[in-house]
Design an enzyme around this catalytic site. Structure first.
Site, PDB file in Angstrom:
ATOM      1  N   HIS A  21      26.845  17.268  67.170  1.00 29.82           N
ATOM      2  CA  HIS A  21      28.110  17.422  66.427  1.00 29.82           C
ATOM      3  C   HIS A  21      27.820  17.676  64.942  1.00 29.82           C
ATOM      4  O   HIS A  21      28.439  18.527  64.310  1.00 29.82           O
ATOM      5  CB  HIS A  21      28.961  16.150  66.527  1.00 29.82           C
ATOM      6  CG  HIS A  21      29.442  15.815  67.897  1.00 29.82           C
ATOM      7  ND1 HIS A  21      29.221  14.607  68.496  1.00 29.82           N
ATOM      8  CD2 HIS A  21      30.163  16.539  68.799  1.00 29.82           C
ATOM      9  CE1 HIS A  21      29.781  14.586  69.706  1.00 29.82           C
ATOM     10  NE2 HIS A  21      30.349  15.738  69.916  1.00 29.82           N
ATOM     11  N   LYS A  45      40.674   9.026  77.877  1.00 34.15           N
ATOM     12  CA  LYS A  45      39.219   8.996  77.933  1.00 34.15           C
ATOM     13  C   LYS A  45      38.734   7.572  77.731  1.00 34.15           C
ATOM     14  O   LYS A  45      39.206   6.869  76.827  1.00 34.15           O
ATOM     15  CB  LYS A  45      38.635   9.949  76.872  1.00 34.15           C
ATOM     16  CG  LYS A  45      37.301  10.523  77.282  1.00 34.15           C
ATOM     17  CD  LYS A  45      36.930  11.758  76.478  1.00 34.15           C
ATOM     18  CE  LYS A  45      35.529  12.218  76.842  1.00 34.15           C
ATOM     19  NZ  LYS A  45      35.139  13.450  76.163  1.00 34.15           N
ATOM     20  N   ARG A  93      27.938  24.628  74.314  1.00 37.21           N
ATOM     21  CA  ARG A  93      26.549  24.271  74.634  1.00 37.21           C
ATOM     22  C   ARG A  93      26.064  25.218  75.728  1.00 37.21           C
ATOM     23  O   ARG A  93      25.580  26.280  75.451  1.00 37.21           O
ATOM     24  CB  ARG A  93      26.465  22.805  75.070  1.00 37.21           C
ATOM     25  CG  ARG A  93      26.590  21.836  73.887  1.00 37.21           C
ATOM     26  CD  ARG A  93      26.837  20.433  74.323  1.00 37.21           C
ATOM     27  NE  ARG A  93      28.048  20.393  75.158  1.00 37.21           N
ATOM     28  CZ  ARG A  93      28.412  19.376  75.929  1.00 37.21           C
ATOM     29  NH1 ARG A  93      27.645  18.316  75.976  1.00 37.21           N
ATOM     30  NH2 ARG A  93      29.519  19.400  76.616  1.00 37.21           N
ATOM     31  N   SER A 131      27.716  12.810  74.153  1.00 37.84           N
ATOM     32  CA  SER A 131      27.897  11.406  73.774  1.00 37.84           C
ATOM     33  C   SER A 131      27.594  10.494  74.974  1.00 37.84           C
ATOM     34  O   SER A 131      27.030   9.414  74.800  1.00 37.84           O
ATOM     35  CB  SER A 131      29.321  11.179  73.283  1.00 37.84           C
ATOM     36  OG  SER A 131      29.573  12.008  72.176  1.00 37.84           O
TER      37      SER A 131
HETATM   38  N1  COA Z   1      26.556  18.484  70.516  1.00 35.78           N
HETATM   39  C1  COA Z   1      26.482  17.470  71.369  1.00 35.78           C
HETATM   40  N2  COA Z   1      27.466  17.138  72.221  1.00 35.78           N
HETATM   41  C2  COA Z   1      28.564  17.883  72.203  1.00 35.78           C
HETATM   42  C3  COA Z   1      28.699  18.965  71.338  1.00 35.78           C
HETATM   43  C4  COA Z   1      27.644  19.254  70.457  1.00 35.78           C
HETATM   44  N3  COA Z   1      27.706  20.265  69.608  1.00 35.78           N
HETATM   45  N4  COA Z   1      29.906  19.510  71.547  1.00 35.78           N
HETATM   46  C5  COA Z   1      30.493  18.800  72.509  1.00 35.78           C
HETATM   47  N5  COA Z   1      29.677  17.813  72.905  1.00 35.78           N
HETATM   48  C6  COA Z   1      29.934  16.823  73.958  1.00 35.78           C
HETATM   49  C7  COA Z   1      30.656  15.599  73.456  1.00 35.78           C
HETATM   50  O1  COA Z   1      29.752  14.616  73.025  1.00 35.78           O
HETATM   51  C8  COA Z   1      31.421  15.144  74.668  1.00 35.78           C
HETATM   52  O2  COA Z   1      30.571  14.387  75.490  1.00 35.78           O
HETATM   53  P1  COA Z   1      31.153  13.303  76.508  1.00 35.78           P
HETATM   54  O3  COA Z   1      32.022  14.044  77.477  1.00 35.78           O
HETATM   55  O4  COA Z   1      29.929  12.771  77.101  1.00 35.78           O
HETATM   56  O5  COA Z   1      31.915  12.314  75.683  1.00 35.78           O
HETATM   57  C9  COA Z   1      31.720  16.445  75.412  1.00 35.78           C
HETATM   58  O6  COA Z   1      30.800  17.395  74.912  1.00 35.78           O
HETATM   59  C10 COA Z   1      33.121  16.899  75.175  1.00 35.78           C
HETATM   60  O7  COA Z   1      33.259  17.190  73.798  1.00 35.78           O
HETATM   61  P2  COA Z   1      34.478  16.846  72.857  1.00 35.78           P
HETATM   62  O8  COA Z   1      34.430  17.733  71.685  1.00 35.78           O
HETATM   63  O9  COA Z   1      34.482  15.402  72.547  1.00 35.78           O
HETATM   64  O10 COA Z   1      35.675  17.293  73.713  1.00 35.78           O
HETATM   65  P3  COA Z   1      36.732  16.430  74.330  1.00 35.78           P
HETATM   66  O11 COA Z   1      37.043  17.085  75.598  1.00 35.78           O
HETATM   67  O12 COA Z   1      36.425  15.021  74.408  1.00 35.78           O
HETATM   68  O13 COA Z   1      37.870  16.595  73.226  1.00 35.78           O
HETATM   69  C11 COA Z   1      39.869  17.525  72.323  1.00 35.78           C
HETATM   70  C12 COA Z   1      38.685  17.660  73.270  1.00 35.78           C
HETATM   71  C13 COA Z   1      40.081  16.148  71.806  1.00 35.78           C
HETATM   72  C14 COA Z   1      39.619  18.453  71.165  1.00 35.78           C
HETATM   73  C15 COA Z   1      41.093  18.044  73.161  1.00 35.78           C
HETATM   74  O14 COA Z   1      41.192  17.264  74.333  1.00 35.78           O
HETATM   75  C16 COA Z   1      42.383  17.984  72.403  1.00 35.78           C
HETATM   76  O15 COA Z   1      42.635  18.803  71.558  1.00 35.78           O
HETATM   77  N6  COA Z   1      43.215  16.989  72.719  1.00 35.78           N
HETATM   78  C17 COA Z   1      44.531  16.820  72.113  1.00 35.78           C
HETATM   79  C18 COA Z   1      45.627  17.137  73.096  1.00 35.78           C
HETATM   80  C19 COA Z   1      45.977  18.594  73.083  1.00 35.78           C
HETATM   81  O16 COA Z   1      46.289  19.186  72.080  1.00 35.78           O
HETATM   82  N7  COA Z   1      45.927  19.215  74.281  1.00 35.78           N
HETATM   83  C20 COA Z   1      46.237  20.604  74.426  1.00 35.78           C
HETATM   84  C21 COA Z   1      45.000  21.466  74.382  1.00 35.78           C
HETATM   85  S1  COA Z   1      44.128  21.415  75.939  1.00 35.78           S
END
Ligand code: COA
Length: 161
Positions: A21, A45, A93, A131
């Site tokens: 990140h 989550k 990724r 993560s």
């Molecule tokens: N390096 C290392 N790990 C990475 C990474 C990077 N560059 N980019 C992503 N990851 C990993 C994260 O650690 C995470 O791992 P985990 O699943 O083991 O926890 C995984 O990839 C997912 O990444 P993350 O960026 O945390 O995505 P998310 O799915 O958890 O979050 C949101 C996505 C919060 C941005 C999205 O759900 C959101 O916008 N929510 C709000 C509701 C909304 O507006 N919804 C409508 C749109 S769908």
């Protein structure tokens, strides 16, 4: 150095922030003068760190950068409007990320046609990193010092002690 645009938002769960990140934040700052890291308080989550703990860790890690750290619940598009920003940074990724990211970008664009999502390729060192991987290694008392900033490593040790 390219002429940087003003502002982008980098959203995620960050449970916890990893070096992957951090790499995206630093590279985002080569394109934008300021980056807002938006920590999602997504109740669906299962998280290890509370949203306040996650925000605090990111603030500490990014304290010397032009980075604001805030949390949000609800829709990302509403948070963007609140911050008067229409650019989202997301990391790709492996190919496996693409489908989910593509879907999210399309849904967000439907919700707000002014919104643009920019994808940065994750550095090859961090392709396998997530993560969850970090938490799993830490829980098994393995070494995570090369995967997360020092302060995050300490907080993980406290949680799993
Ligand atoms: N390096 C290392 N790990 C990475 C990474 C990077 N560059 N980019 C992503 N990851 C990993 C994260 O650690 C995470 O791992 P985990 O699943 O083991 O926890 C995984 O990839 C997912 O990444 P993350 O960026 O945390 O995505 P998310 O799915 O958890 O979050 C949101 C996505 C919060 C941005 C999205 O759900 C959101 O916008 N929510 C709000 C509701 C909304 O507006 N919804 C409508 C749109 S769908």
């Amino acid at each position: 150095m390219v002429n940087r645009a003003e502002l982008a938002i980098y959203p995620g769960t960050f449970d916890p922030i990893t070096n992957g990140h951090l790499d995206i934040i630093k590279r985002g700052l080569k394109l934008f003068k300021r980056v807002i890291v938006a920590v999602s308080d997504n109740k669906n989550k299962n998280v290890l760190f509370s949203v306040d703990e996650r925000v605090k860790m990111i603030r500490e890690v990014c304290k010397d950068m032009d980075v604001e750290v805030d949390s949000f619940d609800g829709l990302l598009v509403d948070f963007l409007k609140k911050k008067k920003c229409n650019i989202v940074i997301r990391a790709l990724r492996a190919v496996s990320d693409f489908e989910y990211e593509f879907q999210m970008a399309v849904v967000n664009k439907d919700l707000d046609p002014e919104l643009e999502t920019i994808f940065l390729m994750t550095n090859k060192e961090y392709f396998y990193l997530s993560s969850s991987v970090v938490k799993e290694i830490s829980l098994a008392k393995g070494k995570v010092s090369n995967l997360v900033p020092g302060i995050v490593e300490k907080e993980l040790m406290k949680k799993y002690d």
